[in-house]
Design a protein around this motif. Structure first.
Motif, PDB file in Angstrom:
ATOM      1  N   GLY A 108      59.493  72.749  42.924  1.00 52.99           N
ATOM      2  CA  GLY A 108      59.294  73.530  41.703  1.00 52.99           C
ATOM      3  C   GLY A 108      59.027  72.683  40.487  1.00 52.99           C
ATOM      4  O   GLY A 108      58.924  71.459  40.554  1.00 52.99           O
ATOM      5  N   ILE A 109      58.924  73.371  39.375  1.00 51.93           N
ATOM      6  CA  ILE A 109      58.655  72.751  38.086  1.00 51.93           C
ATOM      7  C   ILE A 109      59.524  73.450  37.038  1.00 51.93           C
ATOM      8  O   ILE A 109      59.712  74.665  37.097  1.00 51.93           O
ATOM      9  CB  ILE A 109      57.147  72.852  37.739  1.00 51.93           C
ATOM     10  N   LYS A 110      60.077  72.675  36.120  1.00 57.69           N
ATOM     11  CA  LYS A 110      60.908  73.252  35.063  1.00 57.69           C
ATOM     12  C   LYS A 110      60.643  72.494  33.772  1.00 57.69           C
ATOM     13  O   LYS A 110      60.684  71.265  33.743  1.00 57.69           O
ATOM     14  CB  LYS A 110      62.387  73.166  35.425  1.00 57.69           C
ATOM     15  N   LEU A 111      60.347  73.246  32.704  1.00 58.15           N
ATOM     16  CA  LEU A 111      60.050  72.649  31.397  1.00 58.15           C
ATOM     17  C   LEU A 111      61.315  72.539  30.563  1.00 58.15           C
ATOM     18  O   LEU A 111      62.193  73.396  30.629  1.00 58.15           O
ATOM     19  CB  LEU A 111      59.035  73.498  30.641  1.00 58.15           C
ATOM     20  N   GLU A 112      61.370  71.495  29.743  1.00 55.97           N
ATOM     21  CA  GLU A 112      62.498  71.317  28.835  1.00 55.97           C
ATOM     22  C   GLU A 112      62.475  72.388  27.749  1.00 55.97           C
ATOM     23  O   GLU A 112      63.497  72.959  27.407  1.00 55.97           O
ATOM     24  CB  GLU A 112      62.442  69.924  28.214  1.00 55.97           C
ATOM     25  N   ASN A 113      61.280  72.656  27.203  1.00 58.68           N
ATOM     26  CA  ASN A 113      61.093  73.682  26.169  1.00 58.68           C
ATOM     27  C   ASN A 113      59.797  74.427  26.439  1.00 58.68           C
ATOM     28  O   ASN A 113      58.840  73.829  26.934  1.00 58.68           O
ATOM     29  CB  ASN A 113      61.001  73.060  24.769  1.00 58.68           C
ATOM     30  N   THR A 114      59.763  75.687  26.078  1.00 63.44           N
ATOM     31  CA  THR A 114      58.525  76.453  26.250  1.00 63.44           C
ATOM     32  C   THR A 114      57.681  76.467  24.976  1.00 63.44           C
ATOM     33  O   THR A 114      56.518  76.815  25.026  1.00 63.44           O
ATOM     34  CB  THR A 114      58.828  77.903  26.668  1.00 63.44           C
ATOM     35  N   ILE A 115      58.259  76.062  23.849  1.00 63.15           N
ATOM     36  CA  ILE A 115      57.507  75.935  22.601  1.00 63.15           C
ATOM     37  C   ILE A 115      57.488  74.454  22.253  1.00 63.15           C
ATOM     38  O   ILE A 115      58.539  73.833  22.066  1.00 63.15           O
ATOM     39  CB  ILE A 115      58.140  76.765  21.471  1.00 63.15           C
ATOM     40  N   ILE A 137      48.836  67.584  38.154  1.00 60.92           N
ATOM     41  CA  ILE A 137      49.386  68.342  37.036  1.00 60.92           C
ATOM     42  C   ILE A 137      48.178  68.931  36.316  1.00 60.92           C
ATOM     43  O   ILE A 137      47.310  68.186  35.838  1.00 60.92           O
ATOM     44  CB  ILE A 137      50.194  67.448  36.081  1.00 60.92           C
ATOM     45  N   LYS A 138      48.112  70.258  36.262  1.00 62.24           N
ATOM     46  CA  LYS A 138      46.974  70.936  35.646  1.00 62.24           C
ATOM     47  C   LYS A 138      47.447  71.725  34.430  1.00 62.24           C
ATOM     48  O   LYS A 138      48.517  72.325  34.465  1.00 62.24           O
ATOM     49  CB  LYS A 138      46.318  71.904  36.629  1.00 62.24           C
ATOM     50  N   ILE A 139      46.631  71.725  33.393  1.00 63.47           N
ATOM     51  CA  ILE A 139      46.883  72.572  32.229  1.00 63.47           C
ATOM     52  C   ILE A 139      45.789  73.621  32.207  1.00 63.47           C
ATOM     53  O   ILE A 139      44.600  73.299  32.246  1.00 63.47           O
ATOM     54  CB  ILE A 139      46.887  71.765  30.923  1.00 63.47           C
ATOM     55  N   ARG A 140      46.211  74.883  32.178  1.00 64.57           N
ATOM     56  CA  ARG A 140      45.269  76.007  32.151  1.00 64.57           C
ATOM     57  C   ARG A 140      45.492  76.811  30.882  1.00 64.57           C
ATOM     58  O   ARG A 140      46.611  76.920  30.397  1.00 64.57           O
ATOM     59  CB  ARG A 140      45.465  76.898  33.374  1.00 64.57           C
ATOM     60  N   GLN A 141      44.411  77.393  30.378  1.00 67.51           N
ATOM     61  CA  GLN A 141      44.507  78.281  29.228  1.00 67.51           C
ATOM     62  C   GLN A 141      45.295  79.505  29.672  1.00 67.51           C
ATOM     63  O   GLN A 141      45.068  80.031  30.762  1.00 67.51           O
ATOM     64  CB  GLN A 141      43.095  78.655  28.761  1.00 67.51           C
ATOM     65  N   GLY A 142      46.242  79.939  28.853  1.00 68.73           N
ATOM     66  CA  GLY A 142      47.170  80.986  29.250  1.00 68.73           C
ATOM     67  C   GLY A 142      46.554  82.344  29.527  1.00 68.73           C
ATOM     68  O   GLY A 142      46.989  83.050  30.427  1.00 68.73           O
ATOM     69  N   ILE A 143      45.519  82.742  28.802  1.00 67.74           N
ATOM     70  CA  ILE A 143      44.943  84.077  28.959  1.00 67.74           C
ATOM     71  C   ILE A 143      43.823  84.080  29.992  1.00 67.74           C
ATOM     72  O   ILE A 143      43.786  84.916  30.884  1.00 67.74           O
ATOM     73  CB  ILE A 143      44.426  84.596  27.598  1.00 67.74           C
ATOM     74  N   GLN A 173      50.596  73.660  35.687  1.00 70.72           N
ATOM     75  CA  GLN A 173      50.607  73.985  37.111  1.00 70.72           C
ATOM     76  C   GLN A 173      50.790  72.703  37.917  1.00 70.72           C
ATOM     77  O   GLN A 173      50.178  71.676  37.627  1.00 70.72           O
ATOM     78  CB  GLN A 173      49.278  74.646  37.455  1.00 70.72           C
ATOM     79  N   LEU A 174      51.614  72.775  38.924  1.00 67.08           N
ATOM     80  CA  LEU A 174      51.835  71.675  39.857  1.00 67.08           C
ATOM     81  C   LEU A 174      51.177  72.043  41.174  1.00 67.08           C
ATOM     82  O   LEU A 174      51.460  73.107  41.730  1.00 67.08           O
ATOM     83  CB  LEU A 174      53.337  71.452  40.057  1.00 67.08           C
TER      84      LEU A 174
END
Length: 125
Positions: free
Chosen positions: A42-49, A68-74, A108-109
Motif C-alpha cells: 500500500g501507500i500512505k501519505l503524511e498529509n493530504t494538503i 510513482i505516478k502523479i495523475r490529475q485528480g479530475i 499512484q504506486l
C-alpha cells in the motif's frame, strides 16, 4: 485555451526537472506511527494538503522496480512518473510537487508492469 497553455507550461516545467529531483527515497529510517501501513502492500501519505512535497510510506511485497505516478485528480491524466528501486516492506519517500498548479492530484504506486498497487489523493495548496 488558458487550461491548454497552463498544461503545456506544466509539461515544460516538469520536462526541465532532472528525474533525481522528483522522488527521494529515504532508506533505513524508522517509520513514524502516522505513516505505518497494516496491509502487506500500500501507500500512505503524511498529509493530504501539501505545498512543495508529498511525504509518504510505500509498503512493497518484494524488492524491485516500481513506479510513482502523479495523475490529475479530475481527468486522471498522467502528469509525471518516475521509476524507483525499493526494498520489500516499508519505504519512506518524498515526491516534490512545487511545480504543480494548485489543484487536486492522485499519487499512484504501480509495479514495473503498470499494475496498480495503491493510490492516494492530495491537494497542492
Amino acid at each position: 485555451m488558458k487550461k491548454i497553455l497552463t498544461l503545456l507550461s506544466l509539461i515544460l516545467v516538469m520536462g526541465c526537472y532532472q528525474d533525481d529531483d522528483l522522488v527521494t527515497l529515504y532508506p533505513d529510517q524508522e517509520v513514524p506511527q502516522s505513516l505505518q501501513i497494516k496491509e502487506l502492500i500500500g501507500i500512505k501519505l503524511e498529509n493530504t494538503i501539501v505545498t512543495d512535497r508529498v511525504a509518504m510510506n510505500v509498503k512493497l511485497p518484494l524488492d524491485g522496480k516500481y513506479r510513482i505516478k502523479i495523475r490529475q485528480g479530475i481527468t486522471n491524466e498522467l502528469i509525471s512518473q518516475e521509476m524507483i528501486t525499493a526494498c520489500e516492506g516499508d519505504n519512506l519517500l518524498k515526491v516534490y510537487v512545487a511545480s504543480l498548479e494548485k489543484s487536486g492530484y492522485m499519487i499512484q504506486l504501480t509495479d514495473e508492469f503498470h499494475n496498480v498497487l495503491g493510490n492516494e489523493s492530495f491537494v497542492v495548496n
